[in-house]
Enzyme design. Structure first.
Site, PDB file in Angstrom:
ATOM      1  N   CYS A  82      41.582  39.868  49.892  1.00  0.00           N
ATOM      2  CA  CYS A  82      40.619  40.461  48.965  1.00  0.00           C
ATOM      3  C   CYS A  82      41.388  41.271  47.922  1.00  0.00           C
ATOM      4  O   CYS A  82      42.222  42.106  48.274  1.00  0.00           O
ATOM      5  CB  CYS A  82      39.647  41.355  49.732  1.00  0.00           C
ATOM      6  SG  CYS A  82      38.484  42.249  48.672  1.00  0.00           S
ATOM      7  N   CYS A  85      40.462  45.212  48.461  1.00  0.00           N
ATOM      8  CA  CYS A  85      40.880  46.042  49.606  1.00  0.00           C
ATOM      9  C   CYS A  85      42.077  45.487  50.375  1.00  0.00           C
ATOM     10  O   CYS A  85      42.598  46.161  51.259  1.00  0.00           O
ATOM     11  CB  CYS A  85      39.710  46.262  50.559  1.00  0.00           C
ATOM     12  SG  CYS A  85      39.238  44.801  51.520  1.00  0.00           S
ATOM     13  N   CYS A 130      33.581  40.035  51.261  1.00  0.00           N
ATOM     14  CA  CYS A 130      34.640  40.611  52.084  1.00  0.00           C
ATOM     15  C   CYS A 130      33.992  41.478  53.160  1.00  0.00           C
ATOM     16  O   CYS A 130      33.121  42.305  52.866  1.00  0.00           O
ATOM     17  CB  CYS A 130      35.582  41.452  51.221  1.00  0.00           C
ATOM     18  SG  CYS A 130      36.809  42.379  52.170  1.00  0.00           S
ATOM     19  N   CYS A 133      35.092  45.535  52.495  1.00  0.00           N
ATOM     20  CA  CYS A 133      34.608  46.322  51.352  1.00  0.00           C
ATOM     21  C   CYS A 133      33.312  45.793  50.746  1.00  0.00           C
ATOM     22  O   CYS A 133      32.747  46.435  49.858  1.00  0.00           O
ATOM     23  CB  CYS A 133      35.684  46.428  50.277  1.00  0.00           C
ATOM     24  SG  CYS A 133      36.013  44.891  49.386  1.00  0.00           S
ATOM     25  N   CYS A 153      34.043  28.142  48.104  1.00  0.00           N
ATOM     26  CA  CYS A 153      34.416  28.068  46.692  1.00  0.00           C
ATOM     27  C   CYS A 153      34.551  29.504  46.188  1.00  0.00           C
ATOM     28  O   CYS A 153      33.556  30.194  45.953  1.00  0.00           O
ATOM     29  CB  CYS A 153      33.329  27.309  45.943  1.00  0.00           C
ATOM     30  SG  CYS A 153      33.753  26.878  44.266  1.00  0.00           S
TER      31      CYS A 153
END
Length: 164
Positions: A82, A85, A130, A133, A153
């Site tokens: 991510c 984070c 995510c 976060c 995707c």
């Protein structure tokens, strides 16, 4: 006269559907903002941490233009985390070329992504976030390769590649 009433009713129906989808998108943003994630920040804190494009995608559920991410054609060994984070989300072993213009994977790292229903743009899709976060990553579809049949995707701007 019947044709005019039919057109008015159709326009009212389309307007109602659009408004309900727009409002549900705002409610989704509010729900995401109120969830208790391991990492939470104010909108200003996220703006300082992320580029404008990352903020638009990760925090406002935006989408980058297809074919603009260098991660789409990246096939080096490593993991994709991510961008907000740093939580590892996907590995290079599950990456494939979907031909869509976005980095695609057939499976995430178990437990590191969550999904929700996205009813924006007059369609229903499964949105991927995510787990740590709550950042918006992209969508998952049921047209991917074996073994899962899924295509995650992802927006490349929402990811950062970490070489092995």
């Amino acid at each position: 006269m019947k044709k005019r009433h039919l057109l008015q009713a159709g326009a009212a129906f389309v307007g109602t559907v659009y408004l309900s989808r727009y409002l549900s998108g705002n409610l989704r943003d509010m729900a995401t903002a109120n969830n208790q994630f391991e990492i939470t920040k104010t909108e200003d804190e996220w703006r300082k941490l992320l580029t404008p494009e990352q903020f638009h995608v990760l925090r406002k559920h935006g989408t980058e233009r297809a074919g603009t991410s260098p991660l789409d054609k990246n096939y080096a060994q490593g993991s994709y985390a991510c961008a907000a984070c740093g939580l590892p989300l996907f590995t290079s072993e599950t990456k494939f070329d979907s031909g869509t213009g976005w980095p695609s994977f057939y499976a995430p790292i178990e437990g590191n992504v969550d999904t929700s229903v996205d009813r924006s743009l007059f369609m229903t899709r499964v949105e991927v976030h995510c787990h740590r976060c709550g950042g918006h990553l992209g969508h998952v579809f049921n047209d991917g390769p074996k073994p899962t049949g899924q295509r995650y995707c992802m927006n490349g701007v929402a990811l950062k590649f970490e070489p092995a």
